[in-house]
Design a protein around this motif. Sequence first.
Motif, mmCIF file in Angstrom:
data_model
loop_
_atom_site.group_PDB
_atom_site.id
_atom_site.type_symbol
_atom_site.label_atom_id
_atom_site.label_comp_id
_atom_site.label_asym_id
_atom_site.label_seq_id
_atom_site.Cartn_x
_atom_site.Cartn_y
_atom_site.Cartn_z
ATOM 1 N N VAL A 1 0.825 -1.216 0.000
ATOM 2 C CA VAL A 1 0.000 0.000 0.000
ATOM 3 C C VAL A 1 0.863 1.271 0.000
ATOM 4 N N LYS A 2 2.074 1.143 0.587
ATOM 5 C CA LYS A 2 2.975 2.296 0.594
ATOM 6 C C LYS A 2 3.324 2.725 -0.843
ATOM 7 N N HIS A 3 3.603 1.717 -1.685
ATOM 8 C CA HIS A 3 3.942 2.019 -3.085
ATOM 9 C C HIS A 3 2.707 2.201 -3.961
ATOM 10 N N TYR A 4 1.668 1.415 -3.661
ATOM 11 C CA TYR A 4 0.482 1.391 -4.519
ATOM 12 C C TYR A 4 -0.765 1.569 -3.653
ATOM 13 N N PRO A 5 -1.075 2.831 -3.276
ATOM 14 C CA PRO A 5 -2.185 3.077 -2.345
ATOM 15 C C PRO A 5 -3.529 2.545 -2.856
ATOM 16 N N GLU A 6 -3.658 2.439 -4.182
ATOM 17 C CA GLU A 6 -4.955 1.981 -4.718
ATOM 18 C C GLU A 6 -4.880 0.545 -5.225
ATOM 19 N N ASP A 7 -3.982 -0.261 -4.632
ATOM 20 C CA ASP A 7 -3.761 -1.622 -5.132
ATOM 21 C C ASP A 7 -5.045 -2.463 -5.158
ATOM 22 N N VAL A 8 -5.249 -3.169 -6.277
ATOM 23 C CA VAL A 8 -6.379 -4.098 -6.376
ATOM 24 C C VAL A 8 -5.900 -5.501 -6.780
ATOM 25 N N ALA A 9 -4.553 -5.693 -6.813
ATOM 26 C CA ALA A 9 -4.003 -6.924 -7.392
ATOM 27 C C ALA A 9 -3.835 -8.045 -6.372
ATOM 28 N N THR A 10 -4.856 -8.261 -5.536
ATOM 29 C CA THR A 10 -4.808 -9.389 -4.600
ATOM 30 C C THR A 10 -6.084 -10.224 -4.757
ATOM 31 N N GLY A 11 -6.134 -11.341 -3.998
ATOM 32 C CA GLY A 11 -7.331 -12.186 -4.042
ATOM 33 C C GLY A 11 -7.233 -13.311 -5.063
ATOM 34 N N TYR A 12 -6.056 -13.496 -5.633
ATOM 35 C CA TYR A 12 -5.872 -14.538 -6.652
ATOM 36 C C TYR A 12 -5.637 -15.908 -6.020
ATOM 37 N N SER A 13 -5.974 -16.961 -6.784
ATOM 38 C CA SER A 13 -5.575 -18.305 -6.361
ATOM 39 C C SER A 13 -4.728 -18.962 -7.441
ATOM 40 N N LEU A 14 -4.112 -20.078 -7.031
ATOM 41 C CA LEU A 14 -3.142 -20.788 -7.878
ATOM 42 C C LEU A 14 -3.721 -21.103 -9.267
ATOM 43 N N GLY A 15 -2.931 -20.854 -10.316
ATOM 44 C CA GLY A 15 -3.352 -21.224 -11.672
ATOM 45 C C GLY A 15 -4.165 -20.160 -12.388
ATOM 46 N N GLN A 16 -4.724 -19.231 -11.618
ATOM 47 C CA GLN A 16 -5.483 -18.156 -12.271
ATOM 48 C C GLN A 16 -4.555 -17.270 -13.088
ATOM 49 N N ILE A 17 -5.144 -16.457 -13.948
ATOM 50 C CA ILE A 17 -4.328 -15.544 -14.735
ATOM 51 C C ILE A 17 -4.189 -14.216 -14.000
ATOM 52 N N ARG A 18 -2.950 -13.895 -13.681
ATOM 53 C CA ARG A 18 -2.675 -12.670 -12.938
ATOM 54 C C ARG A 18 -2.641 -11.457 -13.874
ATOM 55 N N GLY A 19 -2.175 -11.703 -15.084
ATOM 56 C CA GLY A 19 -2.065 -10.615 -16.062
ATOM 57 C C GLY A 19 -1.390 -11.163 -17.298
ATOM 58 N N ALA A 20 -0.834 -10.267 -18.093
ATOM 59 C CA ALA A 20 -0.175 -10.736 -19.312
ATOM 60 C C ALA A 20 0.925 -9.780 -19.729
ATOM 61 N N PHE A 21 1.899 -10.353 -20.416
ATOM 62 C CA PHE A 21 2.872 -9.523 -21.127
ATOM 63 C C PHE A 21 2.152 -9.030 -22.382
ATOM 64 N N SER A 22 2.337 -7.767 -22.707
ATOM 65 C CA SER A 22 1.692 -7.236 -23.898
ATOM 66 C C SER A 22 2.733 -6.528 -24.755
ATOM 67 N N LEU A 23 2.908 -7.033 -25.972
ATOM 68 C CA LEU A 23 3.950 -6.502 -26.856
ATOM 69 C C LEU A 23 3.334 -5.963 -28.147
ATOM 70 N N VAL A 24 3.842 -4.847 -28.604
ATOM 71 C CA VAL A 24 3.370 -4.271 -29.863
ATOM 72 C C VAL A 24 4.571 -3.920 -30.732
ATOM 73 N N LYS A 25 4.481 -4.282 -32.012
ATOM 74 C CA LYS A 25 5.529 -3.873 -32.940
ATOM 75 C C LYS A 25 4.892 -3.170 -34.144
ATOM 76 N N SER A 26 5.421 -2.021 -34.488
ATOM 77 C CA SER A 26 4.940 -1.332 -35.693
ATOM 78 C C SER A 26 5.541 -2.002 -36.908
ATOM 79 N N LEU A 27 4.680 -2.308 -37.895
ATOM 80 C CA LEU A 27 5.178 -3.032 -39.071
ATOM 81 C C LEU A 27 5.549 -2.071 -40.180
#
Length: 190
Positions: free
Chosen positions: A164-190
């Motif tokens: 909370v010190k670093h992220y006062p509005e943190d919402v990234a908790t409550g997960y369980s094993l195997g769930q998707i926490r997030g994703a890497f997102s990559l973009v390349k201009s062609l």
Amino acid sequence: MKNINISFFLILILAVFSLQVTAGELMSKSELEAEATNIVKTFGSMLKPKLKEAIQTGGLEHAINICSMEAPRIAKNLSEETGWSVKRVSLKPRNNSSAVPDTFERKVLEQFNARQIKGESSSVITFSEIIGNKFRFMKAQGVESVCLNCHGKSIHPDVKKAIVKHYPEDVATGYSLGQIRGAFSLVKSL
Ligand code: HEC
């Protein structure tokens, strides 16, 4: 008869041309996928050991300090080195300046959740698409046991305090094993 012949040749030429275009796109798409996968691997191999080492040497609260500095730094360096835009996003972002998904990322993250619920392992879930002059690639990041310390359902009060010190509005908790926490997102201009 002459007219029919001309139309036939025109159709043939168009068919060959469109086949070539499709083949070209397919080839470059798989090459782009391979390149993106490599960048994601590099990201993981730079961040995970740092996280583990930080937990071992200074505990979870120290690891939060390290993660809050290192993760954005690695993403920035990789973007500069590769020419791709490289970041991590989540439907429940902890870093609410860099990890908030755009419309495309939100849609893909929702599809990732649906795929995981249907039984696909989060470690193999990816998606890619060419949109206009951009190639977009996303790879799911699943929750492993070490992640639960900082993203799980019951977080130690001291760890919670450090988050909370670093992220006062943190919402990234409550997960369980195997769930998707997030994703890497990559973009390349062609
Ligand atoms: C020591 C605590 C800690 C552990 C353990 C941890 N994380 Fe995080 N996680 C963080 C912090 C802090 C951030 C915010 C980093 C930033 O500012 O970019 C974060 C951000 C993320 C993000 C970026 C999206 C967002 O919400 O900002 C993803 C994805 C993520 N973590 C996945 C994982 C996964 C998967 C694991 C297990 C392999 C894991 N984390 C383990 C603390 C932790």
